[in-house]
Write a protein that holds these residues in place. Sequence first.
Motif, PDB file in Angstrom:
ATOM      1  N   ILE A  97       0.556  -1.573  -0.035  1.00 52.92           N
ATOM      2  CA  ILE A  97       0.255  -0.287  -0.084  1.00 52.92           C
ATOM      3  C   ILE A  97       0.964   1.141   0.022  1.00 52.92           C
ATOM      4  O   ILE A  97       0.739   2.351  -0.164  1.00 52.92           O
ATOM      5  N   GLU A  98       2.103   1.361   0.645  1.00 57.11           N
ATOM      6  CA  GLU A  98       3.093   2.268   0.793  1.00 57.11           C
ATOM      7  C   GLU A  98       3.715   2.509  -1.029  1.00 57.11           C
ATOM      8  O   GLU A  98       3.950   3.519  -0.972  1.00 57.11           O
ATOM      9  N   LYS A  99       3.435   1.012  -1.257  1.00 58.27           N
ATOM     10  CA  LYS A  99       4.114   1.778  -2.707  1.00 58.27           C
ATOM     11  C   LYS A  99       3.229   1.960  -4.201  1.00 58.27           C
ATOM     12  O   LYS A  99       2.842   1.753  -5.080  1.00 58.27           O
ATOM     13  N   GLY A 100       1.472   2.173  -3.802  1.00 56.37           N
ATOM     14  CA  GLY A 100       0.379   2.438  -3.922  1.00 56.37           C
ATOM     15  C   GLY A 100       0.134   1.412  -4.766  1.00 56.37           C
ATOM     16  O   GLY A 100      -1.044   1.649  -5.698  1.00 56.37           O
ATOM     17  N   TYR A 101      -0.406   0.620  -4.164  1.00 56.34           N
ATOM     18  CA  TYR A 101      -0.935  -0.698  -4.802  1.00 56.34           C
ATOM     19  C   TYR A 101      -1.849  -1.214  -3.769  1.00 56.34           C
ATOM     20  O   TYR A 101      -1.783  -0.720  -2.693  1.00 56.34           O
ATOM     21  N   LEU A 102      -2.609  -1.894  -4.925  1.00 57.25           N
ATOM     22  CA  LEU A 102      -3.655  -1.910  -3.773  1.00 57.25           C
ATOM     23  C   LEU A 102      -3.969  -3.971  -4.480  1.00 57.25           C
ATOM     24  O   LEU A 102      -3.863  -4.099  -5.614  1.00 57.25           O
ATOM     25  N   PRO A 103      -5.302  -3.815  -4.465  1.00 57.29           N
ATOM     26  CA  PRO A 103      -5.556  -5.346  -4.423  1.00 57.29           C
ATOM     27  C   PRO A 103      -6.588  -4.797  -5.391  1.00 57.29           C
ATOM     28  O   PRO A 103      -8.120  -4.871  -5.151  1.00 57.29           O
TER      29      PRO A 103
END
Length: 260
Positions: A97-103
């Motif tokens: 999430i800190e790197k901008g990823y989401l499921p």
Amino acid sequence: MRRRIERIEEIELELTKLNASRALAAVPKQLEVLSVGGSTLLREPTNPASIYYNRVKGFGAQDVPLLDTILNHYPDGAPCFDLTPDLLSPDVSRALIEKGYLPAEQLVFLHADPLQKFEGTYEFQFELVTEETAEKFIQWIALSNGGMELTEEMVARSKPYFYRPDFKNYMLTIDGNPAAMGSMFVHGQAGYLANDFTFPEYRGRGCQTALLRHRLAEAVQLGLDTLYTDVEFGSVSHANMERAGFRTAYLSAFWIKDDK
């Protein structure tokens, strides 16, 4: 569960390699498979936007300190993190999430035992792709992709893959017309069903269920002990698989970079 996940992950990776090699593409795929810590990195430089060919598998808490190193292997795009349930943890979620990823997508992996016997109906004719019929099958694939243009070089490069002993492809016809198709990749004592497609005019007539059961019966002749597949969770294909006797092994999540 871990042993089953490992077995599915292994065969799915081998199928991905095969799919890259046999792809009907103007520019041949150049899939690379790398290891960083406990993670397996799939990278395809000719198509960095593909979340199928640019994936990180096996990423868990032990590799969170290596996340920047992993991402640096994808200078032209952001990979998809293909996360199995046993490796998804608060630390992993927080780092992504800190790197901008989401499921963004959830796949269900299923398993089934081979079917001892399958009696088809008279209107369905099944045909295993051979060296003699491989070009016809490639034309079916082109038709299923909206009539994609094929070159002689593309056909010649891909053709041998469609009748390899470990890659069984099946055509289902009705009254001599293309109705549905699907494949079975064989790896060790397991098979993996994939590439299922029914032509629009024949949908709703039980073609895919019949093709699934035909391959389940074929698995007995090949001496396989288990069949696997994956579909989008909650989709029509998911329902078809369950009707054909498949049972859920686990759910896997695709984490994708949110660029908004």
